[in-house]
Design an enzyme around this catalytic site. Structure first.
Site, short mmCIF file in Angstrom:
data_model
loop_
_atom_site.label_atom_id
_atom_site.label_comp_id
_atom_site.label_asym_id
_atom_site.label_seq_id
_atom_site.Cartn_x
_atom_site.Cartn_y
_atom_site.Cartn_z
CB CYS A 73 -0.32 5.93 54.68
SG CYS A 73 -1.97 5.65 53.99
CG HIS A 150 2.00 14.92 48.86
ND1 HIS A 150 0.85 14.31 48.41
CD2 HIS A 150 2.41 14.19 49.93
CE1 HIS A 150 0.57 13.27 49.18
NE2 HIS A 150 1.50 13.17 50.11
CD GLU A 199 -2.95 7.84 47.71
OE1 GLU A 199 -2.05 7.05 48.06
OE2 GLU A 199 -4.01 7.99 48.36
CB CYS A 208 -4.38 11.43 49.18
SG CYS A 208 -2.61 11.28 49.50
N GLY A 211 -1.89 13.96 51.19
CA GLY A 211 -2.16 14.94 50.13
C GLY A 211 -2.93 16.13 50.67
#
Ligand SMILES: N[C@H](CCC[C@H](N)C(=O)O)C(=O)O
Length: 264
Positions: A73, A150, A199, A208, A211
């Site tokens: 994260c 991703h 997400e 994100c 991301g």
């Protein structure tokens, strides 16, 4: 038994952070969902558990609001040095991360991206540079692993895509045995990208971090972006830079909002 927590966010991607360095905290998917619930709990996109490190300053575990535990994260990783008040090393299931305090936030070395289909994973072998697949208006994505998986779709206007409709369909497609995060990105120049993310396990978020890392890495791999890029997300901007050894250096805000106690 009361549980002390910190409410933090990175560009509006918000977290309940539990500092368990001095005593273990029992968490399971049901308790995570209860804490993350925005009506009956505290509310967050992800729940972050900080523990004592052995080879590193701290350990970090991450759960999405749906109770699924995940590998990385980015926005929460920038919150850790802000919470500690110092630079630190962080052990995660995806590896050791180095985080440095910076103006109004932090800079994190998120490691090198992975492009092999097994790393994501995909259900079978495929070219991850331009995948021969599509869903509705979205097709030919890139796939990137940044500790977590991703997809990146390069489009003209990310805000013209009904991501709330198409995101869950892609997230749960059988091509992704562990589901996947879905990014739509518009390249404004070789140094500027506008993007949004659906997400895995959390839905549409204001930002994100992984991301942004994946979008930058995909753009670099396709020869579309320079080695330092500003990425504009709904909640604000991140800066991504590629180090000489191919690591992703992510810089941006991280904010401590309040601390509290709960009996959840
Ligand atoms: N939803 C992600 C985890 C949180 C990532 C995001 N909040 C970030 O800042 O990187 C996943 O299931 O892999």
């Amino acid at each position: 038994m009361t549980l002390r927590f910190h409410k933090m966010h990175g560009l509006g991607n918000d977290f309940v952070v539990i500092d368990a360095r001095k005593g273990a905290v029992a968490l399971d998917a049901a308790r995570v969902r209860a804490l993350a619930d925005r009506r009956t709990g505290i509310g967050c996109d992800q729940l972050i558990l900080i523990g004592p490190g052995t080879e590193t300053d701290v350990t970090m575990r991450i759960w999405n609001g749906d109770g699924s535990e995940v590998q990385a994260c980015g926005n929460a990783t920038r919150c850790v040095p802000v919470l500690l008040g110092r630079d630190c090393t962080i052990e995660t299931v995806a590896g050791t991360l180095h985080a440095r305090l910076a103006d109004n936030g932090a800079t994190v070395d998120m490691g090198a991206p992975r492009f092999d289909w097994e790393a994501l994973p995909l259900a079978f072998a495929m070219d991850t540079r331009r995948m021969p697949v599509g869903w509705g208006l979205l097709d030919t994505p890139a796939a990137v692993g940044v500790g977590n998986p991703h997809l990146v779709f390069f489009v003209d206007d990310p805000y013209a895509i009904d991501l709330a409709a198409i995101g869950p369909e892609i997230e749960t497609d059988p091509l992704f045995p562990e589901r996947i995060n879905v990014n739509v990105a518009g390249i404004r120049s070789r140094g500027e990208v506008v993007m949004r993310t659906w997400e895995r396990g959390a839905g549409l978020t204001q930002a994100c971090g992984t991301g942004a890392c994946a979008t930058f890495a995909a753009g670099r791999r396709l020869g579309l972006l320079d080695a330092t890029v500003r990425l504009d997300l709904p909640g604000g901007a991140l800066t991504l830079a590629e180090s000489d050894d191919g690591h992703l250096l992510m810089s941006g805000p991280a904010v401590h909002v309040f601390s509290g106690e709960t009996s959840l």
